[in-house]
Design a protein around this motif. Structure first.
Motif, PDB file in Angstrom:
ATOM      1  N   SER A 137      -7.300 -34.207  16.914  1.00  0.00           N
ATOM      2  CA  SER A 137      -8.278 -35.238  16.604  1.00  0.00           C
ATOM      3  C   SER A 137      -7.574 -36.461  16.013  1.00  0.00           C
ATOM      4  N   THR A 138      -8.021 -37.623  16.402  1.00  0.00           N
ATOM      5  CA  THR A 138      -7.387 -38.847  15.899  1.00  0.00           C
ATOM      6  C   THR A 138      -7.962 -39.278  14.561  1.00  0.00           C
ATOM      7  N   GLU A 139      -9.213 -38.957  14.318  1.00  0.00           N
ATOM      8  CA  GLU A 139      -9.891 -39.379  13.086  1.00  0.00           C
ATOM      9  C   GLU A 139      -9.901 -38.225  12.091  1.00  0.00           C
ATOM     10  N   LEU A 140      -9.486 -38.495  10.861  1.00  0.00           N
ATOM     11  CA  LEU A 140      -9.365 -37.432   9.871  1.00  0.00           C
ATOM     12  C   LEU A 140     -10.718 -36.910   9.405  1.00  0.00           C
ATOM     13  N   CYS A 141     -11.690 -37.783   9.261  1.00  0.00           N
ATOM     14  CA  CYS A 141     -12.980 -37.354   8.715  1.00  0.00           C
ATOM     15  C   CYS A 141     -14.112 -38.137   9.378  1.00  0.00           C
ATOM     16  N   PRO A 142     -14.504 -37.780  10.604  1.00  0.00           N
ATOM     17  CA  PRO A 142     -15.586 -38.489  11.288  1.00  0.00           C
ATOM     18  C   PRO A 142     -16.928 -38.279  10.588  1.00  0.00           C
ATOM     19  N   ALA A 143     -17.854 -39.177  10.866  1.00  0.00           N
ATOM     20  CA  ALA A 143     -19.162 -39.132  10.214  1.00  0.00           C
ATOM     21  C   ALA A 143     -20.067 -38.053  10.780  1.00  0.00           C
ATOM     22  N   SER A 144     -19.769 -37.580  11.974  1.00  0.00           N
ATOM     23  CA  SER A 144     -20.598 -36.550  12.600  1.00  0.00           C
ATOM     24  C   SER A 144     -19.688 -35.539  13.285  1.00  0.00           C
ATOM     25  N   SER A 145     -20.262 -34.420  13.676  1.00  0.00           N
ATOM     26  CA  SER A 145     -19.476 -33.376  14.330  1.00  0.00           C
ATOM     27  C   SER A 145     -18.905 -33.881  15.651  1.00  0.00           C
ATOM     28  N   GLN A 146     -17.640 -33.550  15.882  1.00  0.00           N
ATOM     29  CA  GLN A 146     -16.947 -33.975  17.092  1.00  0.00           C
ATOM     30  C   GLN A 146     -16.192 -32.795  17.681  1.00  0.00           C
ATOM     31  N   TRP A 147     -16.261 -32.653  19.007  1.00  0.00           N
ATOM     32  CA  TRP A 147     -15.488 -31.628  19.691  1.00  0.00           C
ATOM     33  C   TRP A 147     -14.146 -32.190  20.139  1.00  0.00           C
ATOM     34  N   LEU A 148     -13.100 -31.412  19.976  1.00  0.00           N
ATOM     35  CA  LEU A 148     -11.803 -31.697  20.584  1.00  0.00           C
ATOM     36  C   LEU A 148     -11.635 -30.736  21.744  1.00  0.00           C
ATOM     37  N   PHE A 149     -11.421 -31.280  22.947  1.00  0.00           N
ATOM     38  CA  PHE A 149     -11.237 -30.443  24.133  1.00  0.00           C
ATOM     39  C   PHE A 149      -9.764 -30.440  24.524  1.00  0.00           C
ATOM     40  N   ALA A 150      -9.282 -29.274  24.928  1.00  0.00           N
ATOM     41  CA  ALA A 150      -7.891 -29.143  25.349  1.00  0.00           C
ATOM     42  C   ALA A 150      -7.780 -28.029  26.369  1.00  0.00           C
ATOM     43  N   ASP A 151      -6.957 -28.260  27.389  1.00  0.00           N
ATOM     44  CA  ASP A 151      -6.720 -27.257  28.413  1.00  0.00           C
ATOM     45  C   ASP A 151      -5.422 -26.521  28.096  1.00  0.00           C
ATOM     46  N   LEU A 152      -5.447 -25.212  28.269  1.00  0.00           N
ATOM     47  CA  LEU A 152      -4.295 -24.373  27.970  1.00  0.00           C
ATOM     48  C   LEU A 152      -3.966 -23.537  29.202  1.00  0.00           C
TER      49      LEU A 152
END
Length: 290
Positions: A248-263
C-alpha cells in the motif's frame, strides 16, 4: 497464479448487526469482484463488533471483550457464508474469544469455499495484551491449512517477529503465510512488516500482511491504528529484487482499501530448488557453525 487481497481495514463504527453485516458483505464482494481468491483482514478486525454494545460498555476494555462473545457464533456463520457464496478463502482477521478454560485468546479463523477450515490462535502476546487486557497465548501450537492451491499458515501480528514460528509452518509445507496485524504506531507496523519480510526470505515463502488503520475514539481497544498491507517474497530469480510484490502506498487511508497482488506459486517454489541461495534448505547449517 493466485490473486490475493489484503485489506487496510478502517476501524469504523457499525452500531447494529445489520450495518456491520452489510459492510463486511460489501467489502468481501468488492474483493471477489476483482478476482481475489484469498481475502485477508487484519488482527482484531472482529473487534468492530463492539460498536454494537452500549457506549459505556464499549469504552470499558474488559467489558467490551465480554460483551462481544454472544456475537461470535453469528460472526463466524457470516464469514463462512461469505466464503462459500463467493468461492474464496477468507481470513477475516481475529478477535478475542473466551476459551473453555476461562481465558481469552486472540483467534483467527480461516474459511473456504467448502466452509470453515479451522483456526489459529496468536501464540506470543504483546505487553498490552498480556499486561493490560489479560489475553493469553494459544495452547494448540501452529497448524497449516490445505487449500486448492497449496498449504497456508497464519501468524498473527507479533508472531511474525519470531523466526521459529514461521519455520515450523514452512516445515509443515506452507507456501503462504497470512499475517493479520494491528499496530498503533508506525514503529509497530514496521516491526511486523520487517518480520514478515524476514520470514519470507528465511523460508522462501510468501507472506501477506493486512493492517488496521484509522482512529476509533469510541473503542477502548482500537483507538489508534497505523499500517500498510503488503505481499513479501524472497528476493531471488523471478521475484522482485527487493522482495516486495506489492505494498500500500498510503500509510493510513481514511477508509478501508484492498491491496491486490498476484502470486505465482510455481515460480516461488522454483526458487527453493534453483535460486541464488537456499536459505530454506540451509537452515540447519546454523546449528553446525554455532
Amino acid at each position: 497464479m493466485i490473486r490475493l487481497a489484503a485489506c487496510q481495514y478502517a476501524i469504523d463504527h457499525w452500531p447494529s448487526w445489520a450495518a456491520y453485516a452489510t459492510h463486511l458483505t460489501e467489502l468481501c464482494e468488492t474483493a471477489a469482484a476483482q478476482g481475489a481468491q484469498v481475502l485477508l483482514l487484519p488482527e482484531y478486525a472482529g473487534l468492530v463488533l463492539s460498536a454494537q454494545l452500549p457506549a459505556a460498555q464499549c469504552a470499558d476494555l474488559h467489558a467490551s471483550l465480554a460483551g462481544i462473545q454472544p456475537l461470535v457464533p453469528r460472526w463466524r456463520a457470516l464469514c463462512e457464508q461469505l466464503a462459500r457464496r463467493l468461492g474464496v478463502y477468507l481470513q477475516p482477521g481475529s478477535l478475542p474469544v473466551l476459551d473453555d478454560d476461562g481465558r481469552y485468546r486472540n483467534r483467527a479463523w480461516l474459511f473456504g469455499p467448502d466452509g470453515e477450515l479451522g483456526h489459529q490462535d496468536k501464540l506470543i502476546m504483546t505487553r498490552f495484551e498480556r499486561e493490560v487486557w489479560g489475553v493469553h497465548g494459544g495452547r494448540e501450537g501452529l497448524r497449516s491449512f490445505d487449500t486448492a492451491f497449496g498449504r497456508v499458515g497464519i501468524l498473527v501480528c507479533y508472531d511474525n517477529e519470531f523466526p521459529l514460528l514461521a519455520r515450523t509452518l514452512a516445515e509443515q509445507g506452507a507456501d503462504l503465510i497470512l499475517a493479520p496485524s494491528c499496530t498503533d504506531t508506525e514503529a509497530g507496523y514496521y516491526r511486523v512488516r520487517i518480520g514478515a519480510q524476514a520470514r519470507a526470505l528465511e523460508n522462501q515463502v510468501a507472506v501477506l500482511q493486512s493492517a488496521t488503520v484509522g482512529r476509533a475514539n469510541w473503542s477502548a481497544a482500537l483507538d489508534e491504528n497505523i499500517g500498510r498491507a503488503g505481499l513479501y517474497v524472497p528476493p531471488d530469480y523471478g521475484q522482485p529484487a527487493n522482495g516486495v510484490v506489492a505494498e500500500s502506498t498510503e500509510l493510513c487511508p481514511a477508509s478501508s482499501q484492498w491491496l491486490f497482488a498476484d502470486l505465482e506459486l510455481a515460480a516461488l517454489r522454483r526458487v527453493r530448488d534453483e535460486g541464488q541461495v537456499f536459505t530454506r534448505r540451509d537452515w540447519p547449517l546454523q546449528w553446525e557453525v554455532l
